[in-house]
Design a protein around this motif. Structure first.
Motif, PDB file in Angstrom:
ATOM      1  N   ILE A 130       0.475  -2.188 -15.862  1.00  0.00           N
ATOM      2  CA  ILE A 130      -0.792  -2.625 -15.272  1.00  0.00           C
ATOM      3  C   ILE A 130      -1.694  -1.412 -15.071  1.00  0.00           C
ATOM      4  N   LYS A 131      -2.991  -1.691 -14.942  1.00  0.00           N
ATOM      5  CA  LYS A 131      -3.942  -0.614 -14.659  1.00  0.00           C
ATOM      6  C   LYS A 131      -4.909  -1.064 -13.584  1.00  0.00           C
ATOM      7  N   ILE A 132      -5.294  -0.109 -12.769  1.00  0.00           N
ATOM      8  CA  ILE A 132      -6.312  -0.338 -11.754  1.00  0.00           C
ATOM      9  C   ILE A 132      -7.653  -0.103 -12.436  1.00  0.00           C
ATOM     10  N   PRO A 133      -8.589  -1.040 -12.336  1.00  0.00           N
ATOM     11  CA  PRO A 133      -9.848  -0.903 -13.070  1.00  0.00           C
ATOM     12  C   PRO A 133     -10.764   0.172 -12.463  1.00  0.00           C
ATOM     13  N   THR A 134     -10.439   1.423 -12.783  1.00  0.00           N
ATOM     14  CA  THR A 134     -11.254   2.557 -12.347  1.00  0.00           C
ATOM     15  C   THR A 134     -11.768   3.289 -13.577  1.00  0.00           C
ATOM     16  N   ARG A 135     -12.760   4.123 -13.401  1.00  0.00           N
ATOM     17  CA  ARG A 135     -13.349   4.872 -14.521  1.00  0.00           C
ATOM     18  C   ARG A 135     -12.463   6.016 -14.984  1.00  0.00           C
ATOM     19  N   PHE A 136     -11.622   6.535 -14.071  1.00  0.00           N
ATOM     20  CA  PHE A 136     -10.708   7.629 -14.399  1.00  0.00           C
ATOM     21  C   PHE A 136      -9.538   7.550 -13.436  1.00  0.00           C
ATOM     22  N   CYS A 137      -8.530   8.355 -13.686  1.00  0.00           N
ATOM     23  CA  CYS A 137      -7.316   8.356 -12.860  1.00  0.00           C
ATOM     24  C   CYS A 137      -7.639   8.715 -11.409  1.00  0.00           C
ATOM     25  N   ILE A 138      -6.940   8.065 -10.502  1.00  0.00           N
ATOM     26  CA  ILE A 138      -7.067   8.378  -9.085  1.00  0.00           C
ATOM     27  C   ILE A 138      -5.736   8.959  -8.597  1.00  0.00           C
ATOM     28  N   ASN A 139      -5.728   9.463  -7.386  1.00  0.00           N
ATOM     29  CA  ASN A 139      -4.547  10.056  -6.776  1.00  0.00           C
ATOM     30  C   ASN A 139      -3.358   9.095  -6.831  1.00  0.00           C
ATOM     31  N   VAL A 140      -2.170   9.639  -7.094  1.00  0.00           N
ATOM     32  CA  VAL A 140      -0.951   8.843  -7.218  1.00  0.00           C
ATOM     33  C   VAL A 140      -0.700   7.994  -5.968  1.00  0.00           C
ATOM     34  N   ALA A 141      -0.766   8.599  -4.808  1.00  0.00           N
ATOM     35  CA  ALA A 141      -0.500   7.861  -3.577  1.00  0.00           C
ATOM     36  C   ALA A 141      -1.546   6.777  -3.338  1.00  0.00           C
ATOM     37  N   MET A 142      -2.797   7.057  -3.663  1.00  0.00           N
ATOM     38  CA  MET A 142      -3.854   6.060  -3.508  1.00  0.00           C
ATOM     39  C   MET A 142      -3.634   4.888  -4.472  1.00  0.00           C
ATOM     40  N   ALA A 143      -3.293   5.195  -5.710  1.00  0.00           N
ATOM     41  CA  ALA A 143      -3.038   4.139  -6.693  1.00  0.00           C
ATOM     42  C   ALA A 143      -1.883   3.254  -6.231  1.00  0.00           C
ATOM     43  N   GLY A 144      -0.828   3.873  -5.720  1.00  0.00           N
ATOM     44  CA  GLY A 144       0.300   3.097  -5.214  1.00  0.00           C
ATOM     45  C   GLY A 144      -0.104   2.181  -4.077  1.00  0.00           C
ATOM     46  N   ALA A 145      -0.920   2.687  -3.149  1.00  0.00           N
ATOM     47  CA  ALA A 145      -1.368   1.876  -2.013  1.00  0.00           C
ATOM     48  C   ALA A 145      -2.215   0.695  -2.480  1.00  0.00           C
ATOM     49  N   ILE A 146      -3.053   0.906  -3.475  1.00  0.00           N
ATOM     50  CA  ILE A 146      -3.885  -0.190  -3.997  1.00  0.00           C
ATOM     51  C   ILE A 146      -3.006  -1.281  -4.595  1.00  0.00           C
ATOM     52  N   VAL A 147      -2.009  -0.904  -5.368  1.00  0.00           N
ATOM     53  CA  VAL A 147      -1.115  -1.889  -5.988  1.00  0.00           C
ATOM     54  C   VAL A 147      -0.306  -2.623  -4.916  1.00  0.00           C
ATOM     55  N   MET A 148       0.190  -1.888  -3.913  1.00  0.00           N
ATOM     56  CA  MET A 148       0.956  -2.549  -2.850  1.00  0.00           C
ATOM     57  C   MET A 148       0.074  -3.510  -2.056  1.00  0.00           C
ATOM     58  N   TYR A 149      -1.166  -3.119  -1.778  1.00  0.00           N
ATOM     59  CA  TYR A 149      -2.090  -4.015  -1.083  1.00  0.00           C
ATOM     60  C   TYR A 149      -2.306  -5.280  -1.908  1.00  0.00           C
ATOM     61  N   ASP A 150      -2.531  -5.120  -3.211  1.00  0.00           N
ATOM     62  CA  ASP A 150      -2.753  -6.274  -4.078  1.00  0.00           C
ATOM     63  C   ASP A 150      -1.534  -7.192  -4.072  1.00  0.00           C
ATOM     64  N   ARG A 151      -0.347  -6.594  -4.084  1.00  0.00           N
ATOM     65  CA  ARG A 151       0.881  -7.406  -4.039  1.00  0.00           C
ATOM     66  C   ARG A 151       0.948  -8.219  -2.749  1.00  0.00           C
ATOM     67  N   VAL A 152       0.750  -7.561  -1.617  1.00  0.00           N
ATOM     68  CA  VAL A 152       0.800  -8.257  -0.335  1.00  0.00           C
ATOM     69  C   VAL A 152      -0.268  -9.345  -0.280  1.00  0.00           C
ATOM     70  N   LYS A 153      -1.463  -9.016  -0.708  1.00  0.00           N
ATOM     71  CA  LYS A 153      -2.563  -9.992  -0.696  1.00  0.00           C
ATOM     72  C   LYS A 153      -2.247 -11.188  -1.588  1.00  0.00           C
TER      73      LYS A 153
END
Length: 168
Positions: A130-153
């Protein structure tokens, strides 16, 4: 309204883990582990990391006291529970956009290193990428938090959003 710690936040169905391949910065690992603990992960892991979880000083929640952490030296050492789907998180052309992804009930999410991408052998082992729809790579920990939030949501029960702006 007070919230009971046993009922808040809503618990999603299934379980998940999150980790990273070839992690080299203890602060990023600590932030990822702290977020994993906060979002209710079942365990965290690294594959081929140069930093060990015990060195992850940014993990102020001390997640290792509350959930297992696995330091797998190689991809061959990685042993996920039966039925657990491996989900790579990487900006690849063929990856599924996170807002369109249906999270498996049993999943282990894996991110790439800070200065690189998931290895080809790891991508090949993934059930999904999967990919987070961003223009470029973001921080590893931030990307993980976004995916975990999406999972919980996606997998927990929350009240519907109001039709208008703001709260209810």
């Amino acid at each position: 309204m007070s919230r009971n710690a046993t009922t808040w936040p809503p618990h999603p169905k299934g379980y998940f883990a999150i980790g990273a391949e070839r992690m080299s910065k203890s602060l990023n690992l600590g932030n990822l582990m702290r977020s994993a603990h906060a979002f209710g992960a079942s365990f965290t892991f690294t594959v081929g990391a140069t930093y060990k979880a015990v060195e992850a000083h940014a993990d102020t929640s001390k997640s290792q006291l509350h959930l297992p952490h696995y330091n797998w030296a190689t991809l061959d050492d990685m042993a996920l529970p039966g039925g657990c789907k491996l989900v790579g998180i990487e900006l690849l052309d063929g990856a599924i956009d996170l807002p369109s992804f249906r999270h498996p009930l049993r999943a282990a999410y894996v991110l790439g290193p800070e200065l690189g991408s998931l290895s080809e052998p790891l991508v090949e082992r993934c059930d999904y990428v999967i990919k987070i729809p961003t223009r470029f790579c973001i921080n590893v920990a931030m990307a993980g938090a976004i995916v975990m939030y999406d999972r919980v949501k996606s997998l927990a029960r929350f009240a519907d959003r109001p039709i208008g702006e703001g709260g209810p």
